[in-house]
Write a protein that holds these residues in place. Structure first.
Motif, mmCIF file in Angstrom:
data_model
loop_
_atom_site.group_PDB
_atom_site.id
_atom_site.type_symbol
_atom_site.label_atom_id
_atom_site.label_comp_id
_atom_site.label_asym_id
_atom_site.label_seq_id
_atom_site.Cartn_x
_atom_site.Cartn_y
_atom_site.Cartn_z
ATOM 1 N N SER A 85 26.988 43.825 45.823
ATOM 2 C CA SER A 85 26.472 44.511 47.013
ATOM 3 C C SER A 85 25.952 43.472 47.998
ATOM 4 O O SER A 85 25.445 42.425 47.589
ATOM 5 C CB SER A 85 25.315 45.442 46.627
ATOM 6 O OG SER A 85 24.196 44.660 46.235
ATOM 7 N N THR A 141 34.638 42.816 46.391
ATOM 8 C CA THR A 141 35.223 42.845 45.052
ATOM 9 C C THR A 141 36.019 41.558 44.826
ATOM 10 O O THR A 141 36.746 41.124 45.730
ATOM 11 C CB THR A 141 36.189 44.052 44.916
ATOM 12 O OG1 THR A 141 35.469 45.230 45.294
ATOM 13 C CG2 THR A 141 36.711 44.209 43.502
ATOM 14 N N ARG A 192 30.163 46.206 50.142
ATOM 15 C CA ARG A 192 30.365 45.466 48.891
ATOM 16 C C ARG A 192 31.549 44.540 49.034
ATOM 17 O O ARG A 192 32.319 44.628 50.000
ATOM 18 C CB ARG A 192 30.537 46.404 47.709
ATOM 19 C CG ARG A 192 31.427 47.574 47.885
ATOM 20 C CD ARG A 192 31.771 48.254 46.580
ATOM 21 N NE ARG A 192 33.175 48.602 46.663
ATOM 22 C CZ ARG A 192 33.608 49.662 47.341
ATOM 23 N NH1 ARG A 192 32.749 50.475 47.926
ATOM 24 N NH2 ARG A 192 34.901 49.900 47.446
#
Ligand code: GLV
Ligand code: MN
Ligand code: MN
Length: 350
Positions: free
Chosen positions: A238, A174, A172
């Motif tokens: 993702s 962020t 992932r």
């Protein structure tokens, strides 16, 4: 082909009087009636219970391992397993995984040879937790699966033998920003986390486009705080990125800089199993078309763990669509695939 002119499951199900593998179609329907089955959910549990009942009816010795995988065996001999998974993605079709379990059971029942086993691996779709956690190691593993792409359809071939499974990395990213008022915060002072995330999505697309055979997908996005009139302060997304060999996967992974990446190496299929499958396809009078798999499979996990593994693909209709309710294979192609799987397992077990 437009959506309305696509062959539908109903049409195939109605034509099933012509198909001697009616039991597979009935069981596909029973499993589909459970709806989407995310790994380790009550729906996946229910699918495993149905399969365990069918395994027992077939006289197999049934066990569930520590990872929750269901295994039905005929004890003795060289351990040759077939099977797949019964979990699904959200919004799934009927065939992905399911077909390999049901066809595998048909083949094992037909042969009845000591050493054969059918396995249902848990939670394949989110990263193959079941096959990664499976401690038993058969001597060989053969997985039948819907192709999930258009190669066989374009080649006008019902079946294909898989050469290798792509490698993939999942993780992932962020993005942090500053949440604020959507009406009063001037554009030039905003720190909008979703704008940064959107730039990354385009970066991932360009990164994959620049590497032959590579693909990258952002499939999930969490936007916080999630108000229509609030500038996004935090976005987590993702990434699923794939490439046909380790060096291309390295380049792709370097470009994406994922957090907590989970990587699965590309897995060549066993030459012995490919040869057995090719021989059985050719025995039907068909050319043995070979192709790589762009989808991940439990067979790749077993191959990486040192188990000689192979895969037989069944033609996908509807343009090859998969992870979609329009996913389809015909009863006729399925019948051929069960014959080939049965023959190949018979060669490998003896
Ligand atoms: C499994 O379906 C995958 O995502 O390749
Ligand atoms: Mn699958
Ligand atoms: Mn799938």
């Amino acid at each position: 082909m437009t959506l309305s002119s696509r062959p539908s499951w109903n049409r195939w199900a109605c034509s099933r009087g012509r198909f001697r593998g009616v039991r597979i179609l009935d069981r596909l329907e029973q499993l589909a009636a459970l709806g989407d089955r995310i790994g380790y959910s009550p729906e996946e549990d229910a699918a495993h219970e149905l399969a365990a009942g069918w395994f027992r009816e077939a006289g197999l010795e049934v066990e569930v391992d520590a990872a929750g995988n269901l295994i039905g065996r005929i004890p003795g001999g060289r351990e040759v397993w077939t099977g797949s998974h019964l979990d699904t993605v959200p919004g799934a079709g009927r065939f992905d995984g399911t077909l390999g379990v049901l066809a595998g059971l048909e083949a094992v029942e037909r042969l009845g040879s000591p050493g054969l086993g059918v396995v249902v691996f848990r939670d394949e779709e989110r990263g193959c937790a079941g096959s990664r956690g499976c401690t038993a190691r058969p001597d060989a593993y053969v997985e039948l699966h819907i192709e999930q792409g258009p190669t066989l359809l374009r080649a006008d071939m019902p079946l294909g033998v898989v050469t290798a499974i792509v490698g993939y990395v999942r993780g992932r990213r962020t993005f942090e920003g500053t949440p604020g008022h959507a009406g009063t915060t001037p554009m030039d002072v905003r720190e909008d986390a979703l704008v940064a995330a959107a730039e990354f999505v385009l970066h991932a697309r360009e990164g994959a486009r620049g590497i032959e055979g590579a693909v990258a997908t952002v499939g999930q996005l969490t936007v916080e705080p999630g108000g229509t009139n609030v500038i996004p302060g935090r976005v987590v997304l993702s990434v699923d990125a794939r490439a046909p060999d380790a060096s291309r996967l390295d380049r792709l992974a370097d470009a994406l800089e994922l957090e907590e990446p989970v990587r699965t190496e590309p897995s060549p299929m066993s030459e012995e199993i490919r040869a057995a499958l090719r021989a059985e396809v050719e025995a039907l009078g068909l050319p043995a078309l070979e192709l790589p798999s762009g989808a991940g499979h439990d067979a790749g996990i077993l191959a990486s763990a040192g188990v000689p593994s192979g895969m037989l693909f069944v033609r996908s209709l509807n343009g090859g669509v998969s992870h979609n309710p329009a996913e389809l294979s015909s009863p006729e192609d399925i019948a051929l695939a069960v014959d080939v799987l049965t023959g190949a397992l018979g060669r490998l077990v003896s």
